[in-house]
Enzyme design. Structure first.
Site, PDB file in Angstrom:
ATOM      1  N   ASN A  13       0.876  -1.169   0.000  1.00 37.38           N
ATOM      2  CA  ASN A  13       0.000   0.000   0.000  1.00 37.38           C
ATOM      3  C   ASN A  13       0.915   1.220   0.000  1.00 37.38           C
ATOM      4  O   ASN A  13       1.497   1.548   1.028  1.00 37.38           O
ATOM      5  CB  ASN A  13      -0.890  -0.018   1.250  1.00 37.38           C
ATOM      6  N   LYS A  15       0.180   4.210  -0.197  1.00 35.84           N
ATOM      7  CA  LYS A  15      -0.460   5.395   0.399  1.00 35.84           C
ATOM      8  C   LYS A  15      -0.247   6.595  -0.522  1.00 35.84           C
ATOM      9  O   LYS A  15      -0.247   6.430  -1.738  1.00 35.84           O
ATOM     10  CB  LYS A  15       0.065   5.651   1.806  1.00 35.84           C
ATOM     11  N   HIS A  99      -9.547   1.137   4.562  1.00 35.30           N
ATOM     12  CA  HIS A  99      -8.284   1.280   5.302  1.00 35.30           C
ATOM     13  C   HIS A  99      -8.519   2.193   6.507  1.00 35.30           C
ATOM     14  O   HIS A  99      -9.314   3.133   6.434  1.00 35.30           O
ATOM     15  CB  HIS A  99      -7.212   1.870   4.369  1.00 35.30           C
ATOM     16  N   GLU A 101      -6.896   4.545   7.671  1.00 37.04           N
ATOM     17  CA  GLU A 101      -6.658   5.982   7.423  1.00 37.04           C
ATOM     18  C   GLU A 101      -7.882   6.613   6.756  1.00 37.04           C
ATOM     19  O   GLU A 101      -8.197   7.776   6.990  1.00 37.04           O
ATOM     20  CB  GLU A 101      -5.389   6.163   6.570  1.00 37.04           C
ATOM     21  N   GLU A 171      -5.663  -5.374  10.255  1.00 36.06           N
ATOM     22  CA  GLU A 171      -4.673  -4.333  10.499  1.00 36.06           C
ATOM     23  C   GLU A 171      -4.970  -3.640  11.827  1.00 36.06           C
ATOM     24  O   GLU A 171      -5.781  -2.701  11.865  1.00 36.06           O
ATOM     25  CB  GLU A 171      -4.715  -3.301   9.373  1.00 36.06           C
ATOM     26  N   GLY A 177       2.045   2.005  10.651  1.00 36.02           N
ATOM     27  CA  GLY A 177       2.954   3.138  10.512  1.00 36.02           C
ATOM     28  C   GLY A 177       3.631   3.533  11.811  1.00 36.02           C
ATOM     29  O   GLY A 177       4.241   4.594  11.914  1.00 36.02           O
ATOM     30  N   SER A 217       3.047  -2.450  10.182  1.00 38.80           N
ATOM     31  CA  SER A 217       4.501  -2.467  10.366  1.00 38.80           C
ATOM     32  C   SER A 217       5.133  -3.817  10.012  1.00 38.80           C
ATOM     33  O   SER A 217       6.129  -4.221  10.617  1.00 38.80           O
ATOM     34  CB  SER A 217       4.882  -2.035  11.787  1.00 38.80           C
TER      35      SER A 217
END
Ligand code: PEP
Length: 255
Positions: A13, A15, A99, A101, A171, A177, A217
């Site tokens: 990904n 991003k 996701h 985010e 996730e 991150g 991560s």
């Protein structure tokens, strides 16, 4: 459940990283590292504007193109949005849906995650549906109910047949991150739970076949241990997918 592992899917990904002009060299470098490694599917989920360049660079290669979001309507007055048909036409095979985010910064809800998942499936895409608890939920010991609920709501009105076009990415939000990876045991526990939720809804056969990724991560150092777990069938990888060598080490770990 069955001890026979499924074919892993290793998905990067990117991003909001990588300009279109930087993609050609990156894909060439990545391909140099992963060509001939046939033990898993390799996907790069890229910013929408990178899709044409990445699709061109991936032509004839074992790297598939993914997007990071999709709108649920087929077309119309939705300024700034991209439909599933547009993605398919541009050469996209996979799309990340829900996701954390997008849930956190762009108002994504379980309902819109479900709508996007169904739109992606209807267009022939494989939806990588992201679920995961935030730190406060893990600390409150409600991970199981949070993740079960997200999975059930994301898959509302998705049929057993359509599950062939669904990947679940577990996730934990606290691991994305942050450099904090879930331990292999923590990740396995939740991925097994997700497989159980799917077994209850669709039966053992669908549960046995569905791909469940871990994301948060994952990197060149910890991938092998995570991917060795029985219910972890691949990874959704952010930061480490932007380094061709690190990403290819994760691909190696999935062989
Ligand atoms: C992600 O973006 O889905 C992700 C897991 O990011 P990272 O690997 O950087 O934690």
């Amino acid at each position: 459940m069955s001890s026979r592992k499924r074919r892993p899917v290793i998905a990067g990904n990117w991003k909001m990283n990588m300009t279109p002009s930087a993609t050609k060299e990156f894909i060439a470098q990545l391909y140099e590292n992963v060509k001939g490694k046939r033990g898993c599917d390799i996907v790069v989920c890229v910013p929408a504007i990178d899709i044409p360049a990445v699709a061109k660079a991936c032509q004839g290669k074992s790297i598939k193109v993914g997007a990071q979001n999709v709108h649920f309507e087929k077309s119309g007055a939705f300024t700034g949005e991209i439909s599933a048909d547009m993605l398919v036409d541009a050469g996209v095979k996979y799309v990340v849906v829900g996701h954390s985010e997008r849930r956190q910064y762009f108002g994504e809800t379980d309902e819109t995650v479900n709508k996007r998942t169904r739109a992606a499936i209807a267009a022939g895409l494989t939806a990588i549906v992201c679920v995961g608890e935030v730190l406060a939920e893990r600390e409150a010991d409600i991970t199981e109910e949070v993740v079960s609920r997200q999975v059930k709501l994301a898959l509302a009105d998705v049929t057993a047949e359509e599950m062939k076009q669904v990947i679940i990415a577990y996730e934990p939000v606290w691991a994305i991150g942050t450099g904090k990876t879930a331990t292999a045991e923590q990740a396995e526990e939740v991925c097994a739970l997700i497989r159980g939720v799917i077994a209850k809804k669709y039966g053992k056969q669908v549960a046995r076949e569905v791909i469940i990724q871990y994301g948060g991560s994952m990197n060149a150092k910890n991938a092998a241990e995570l991917l060795a777990m029985e219910n972890i069938d691949g990874g959704l990888i952010g930061g480490a997918s932007l380094k061709a060598v690190d990403f290819s080490v994760i691909v190696d770990a999935a062989q």
